[in-house]
Scaffold this motif. Structure first.
Motif, PDB file in Angstrom:
ATOM      1  N   GLY A   4      -1.683  -6.349  19.785  1.00 21.07           N
ATOM      2  CA  GLY A   4      -1.645  -5.270  18.799  1.00 21.07           C
ATOM      3  C   GLY A   4      -1.903  -5.876  17.428  1.00 21.07           C
ATOM      4  N   TYR A   5      -2.991  -5.468  16.804  1.00 18.40           N
ATOM      5  CA  TYR A   5      -3.462  -6.105  15.565  1.00 18.40           C
ATOM      6  C   TYR A   5      -3.285  -5.122  14.412  1.00 18.40           C
ATOM      7  CZ  TYR A   5      -6.574  -9.170  12.780  1.00 18.40           C
ATOM      8  OH  TYR A   5      -7.102 -10.021  11.839  1.00 18.40           O
ATOM      9  N   SER A   6      -2.499  -5.517  13.416  1.00 17.79           N
ATOM     10  CA  SER A   6      -2.236  -4.673  12.249  1.00 17.79           C
ATOM     11  C   SER A   6      -2.937  -5.237  11.025  1.00 17.79           C
ATOM     12  CB  SER A   6      -0.724  -4.590  11.996  1.00 17.79           C
ATOM     13  OG  SER A   6      -0.444  -3.956  10.767  1.00 17.79           O
ATOM     14  N   PHE A  73       0.000  -9.131  16.136  1.00 20.85           N
ATOM     15  CA  PHE A  73      -0.700  -9.937  15.123  1.00 20.85           C
ATOM     16  C   PHE A  73      -0.672  -9.132  13.830  1.00 20.85           C
ATOM     17  CE2 PHE A  73      -4.065 -13.308  14.576  1.00 20.85           C
ATOM     18  CZ  PHE A  73      -4.344 -13.062  13.252  1.00 20.85           C
ATOM     19  N   LEU A  74      -0.012  -9.666  12.813  1.00 19.38           N
ATOM     20  CA  LEU A  74       0.138  -8.949  11.547  1.00 19.38           C
ATOM     21  C   LEU A  74      -0.617  -9.657  10.437  1.00 19.38           C
ATOM     22  CD1 LEU A  74       4.009  -8.328  11.549  1.00 19.38           C
ATOM     23  CD2 LEU A  74       2.262  -6.625  12.061  1.00 19.38           C
ATOM     24  N   GLU A  75      -1.563  -8.967   9.795  1.00 26.15           N
ATOM     25  CA  GLU A  75      -2.045  -9.408   8.490  1.00 26.15           C
ATOM     26  C   GLU A  75      -1.013  -8.870   7.502  1.00 26.15           C
ATOM     27  OE1 GLU A  75      -6.037  -8.514   7.403  1.00 26.15           O
ATOM     28  OE2 GLU A  75      -6.889  -9.160   9.312  1.00 26.15           O
ATOM     29  N   TRP A  76      -0.184  -9.744   6.990  1.00 26.66           N
ATOM     30  CA  TRP A  76       1.045  -9.330   6.304  1.00 26.66           C
ATOM     31  C   TRP A  76       0.778  -8.461   5.089  1.00 26.66           C
ATOM     32  CZ3 TRP A  76       5.661  -8.661   7.786  1.00 26.66           C
ATOM     33  CH2 TRP A  76       6.707  -8.505   6.855  1.00 26.66           C
ATOM     34  N   ARG A  77       1.518  -7.353   5.019  1.00 25.81           N
ATOM     35  CA  ARG A  77       1.495  -6.460   3.874  1.00 25.81           C
ATOM     36  C   ARG A  77       2.792  -6.619   3.094  1.00 25.81           C
ATOM     37  NH1 ARG A  77      -2.926  -5.549   2.311  1.00 25.81           N
ATOM     38  NH2 ARG A  77      -2.215  -3.704   1.180  1.00 25.81           N
ATOM     39  N   TRP A  78       2.770  -6.314   1.786  1.00 25.16           N
ATOM     40  CA  TRP A  78       3.918  -6.489   0.924  1.00 25.16           C
ATOM     41  C   TRP A  78       4.019  -5.281  -0.012  1.00 25.16           C
ATOM     42  CZ3 TRP A  78      -0.762  -8.697   0.763  1.00 25.16           C
ATOM     43  CH2 TRP A  78      -1.516  -8.547  -0.407  1.00 25.16           C
ATOM     44  N   PRO A  79       5.159  -5.076  -0.659  1.00 26.25           N
ATOM     45  CA  PRO A  79       5.306  -3.918  -1.549  1.00 26.25           C
ATOM     46  C   PRO A  79       4.358  -4.002  -2.746  1.00 26.25           C
ATOM     47  CG  PRO A  79       7.450  -4.811  -0.953  1.00 26.25           C
ATOM     48  CD  PRO A  79       6.433  -5.807  -0.485  1.00 26.25           C
ATOM     49  N   ILE A  80       3.604  -2.936  -2.982  1.00 23.37           N
ATOM     50  CA  ILE A  80       2.712  -2.826  -4.130  1.00 23.37           C
ATOM     51  C   ILE A  80       3.115  -1.568  -4.900  1.00 23.37           C
ATOM     52  CG2 ILE A  80       0.329  -2.624  -4.923  1.00 23.37           C
ATOM     53  CD1 ILE A  80      -0.552  -3.898  -2.275  1.00 23.37           C
ATOM     54  N   PRO A  81       3.800  -1.727  -6.029  1.00 23.09           N
ATOM     55  CA  PRO A  81       4.289  -0.560  -6.785  1.00 23.09           C
ATOM     56  C   PRO A  81       3.171   0.418  -7.095  1.00 23.09           C
ATOM     57  CG  PRO A  81       5.232  -2.579  -7.656  1.00 23.09           C
ATOM     58  CD  PRO A  81       4.190  -3.001  -6.657  1.00 23.09           C
ATOM     59  N   GLY A  82       3.484   1.702  -6.924  1.00 22.85           N
ATOM     60  CA  GLY A  82       2.508   2.749  -7.197  1.00 22.85           C
ATOM     61  C   GLY A  82       1.577   3.034  -6.037  1.00 22.85           C
ATOM     62  N   ARG A  83       1.669   2.247  -4.978  1.00 26.57           N
ATOM     63  CA  ARG A  83       0.820   2.485  -3.809  1.00 26.57           C
ATOM     64  C   ARG A  83       1.667   2.666  -2.547  1.00 26.57           C
ATOM     65  NH1 ARG A  83      -3.769  -2.000  -4.085  1.00 26.57           N
ATOM     66  NH2 ARG A  83      -3.500  -1.808  -1.828  1.00 26.57           N
TER      67      ARG A  83
END
Length: 355
Positions: A4-6, A73-83
């Protein structure tokens, strides 16, 4: 093995108004995994179809639920203010972070599946519990990744490296001495010290999202350009300068801009302070400041199309060896296959202590 690829981005050219640098290498990696016998199901939104109108569903699979998989499999995401931190489904909201949280909760914390977390932007906190979670391997696209992580570089097609011809690349007409393709994010210091002084002496173009430019009134900013223009810009240019945020520099992380330039015959000029610069660039292309960069471009203009130019391009191509797709696939094999194999044995009840 079914992965499972994110990822939050595109496999194709996507849309212009997006910072997704993964378009240069994501599809290469996915196709390499498929060729290696993996099954892939994408777990985030199909942005190629929904935003770019590019229907790839005959070739790839997407699933918005929680399908059966062997590894994550995670392409890591992080908090992005306003999005991705604003309420869902508010105006401007993107659901990448919510979706990733659900995937982590279900597959890693809930089911204990093996997972490869690719921290492509070095945004995973040093004390994040996922770093010590059983079955999770954190990888960074750096030559010298942080302690406890593995190196998984941005992949370059083996055939693209092997098929590149330094002679034809050196002899191509290049009307632009200097170019930079990329966004401003965390690059102001490197830009001011390296690119801006060189731009004061040489014709140039900067393509990308640079919302704050008042400090450099002499620089030509062209705004974001379609992804399809990236290669054309590099093929026009004699050289580019690799602009690296500090957190990348200390770990020797080189972005896709390196091989996008080299494969187009655009010579990458690298800052000496980036760890491992000598591993990916010939010594002649490493500089300490913008004055040295400007002087180097003068020399490159003088040797354009000569044997020296050909040799420099050949040396850059040779140093892309570490980024070969085949090497990155071997890393993924080494991370996921043993973990999945052990889990399957445990699930089947085939424990070492049993008869």
């Amino acid at each position: 093995m079914r992965i499972g690829y994110s990822f939050w981005g595109f496999l194709g050219h996507g849309v212009t108004d997006t910072p997704d640098g993964g378009r240069s290498h994501r599809r290469i990696l996915v196709d390499g995994l498929l060729d290696r016998g993996y099954e892939i199901v994408f777990l985030q939104s199909n942005r190629d179809l929904l935003e770019a109108g590019d229907d790839l569903t005959d070739t790839y699979d997407w699933d918005g639920g929680l399908p059966e998989i062997d590894a994550l499999f995670l392409e890591w995401r992080w908090p992005i203010p306003g999005r991705n931190t604003i309420p869902c489904p508010g105006r401007g909201h993107t659901c990448d972070l919510h979706r990733q949280t659900d995937l982590v909760r279900h597959y890693i914390l809930g089911r204990g599946l093996p997972a490869l977390l690719w921290d492509k932007d070095q945004q995973l906190a040093a004390d994040d519990p996922l770093r010590t979670q059983h079955g999770v391997t954190v990888c960074e696209p750096a030559l010298f990744p942080q302690s406890g992580t593995r190196s998984l570089l941005f992949p370059v097609s083996d055939s693209a490296i092997d098929g590149a011809d330094p002679i034809s690349l050196a002899q191509a007409h290049r009307d632009l001495p200097l170019v930079y393709v990329g966004n401003q994010y965390d690059r102001d210091d490197a830009f001011g010290r390296l690119f801006a002084p060189a731009a004061a002496r040489h014709e140039h173009v900067v393509a990308g999202k640079w919302p704050h430019t008042t400090a450099w009134p002499h620089v030509t900013f062209a705004g974001r350009r379609p992804f399809s223009e990236v290669e054309r810009l590099h093929r026009r240019a004699l050289a580019t300068i690799l602009l690296t945020p500090h957190r990348y520099a200390v770990h020797g992380q080189f972005t896709q801009r390196l091989f996008e330039a080299v494969l187009a015959g655009c010579l990458p000029i690298g800052p000496a302070e980036v760890r491992g610069a000598g591993q990916v660039l010939p010594t002649e292309l490493i500089v300490n400041d913008g004055t040295e960069a400007a002087d180097l471009i003068d020399r490159l203009r003088h040797i354009a199309s000569t044997a020296q130019h050909i040799d420099l391009i050949a040396a850059c191509l040779h140093r892309l060896d570490a980024f070969r797709l085949s090497r990155q696939l071997a890393v993924i094999d080494a991370v996921l296959r043993p973990c999945v194999s052990v889990r399957r044995k445990e699930s089947s009840g085939d424990h070492p202590h049993q008869a």
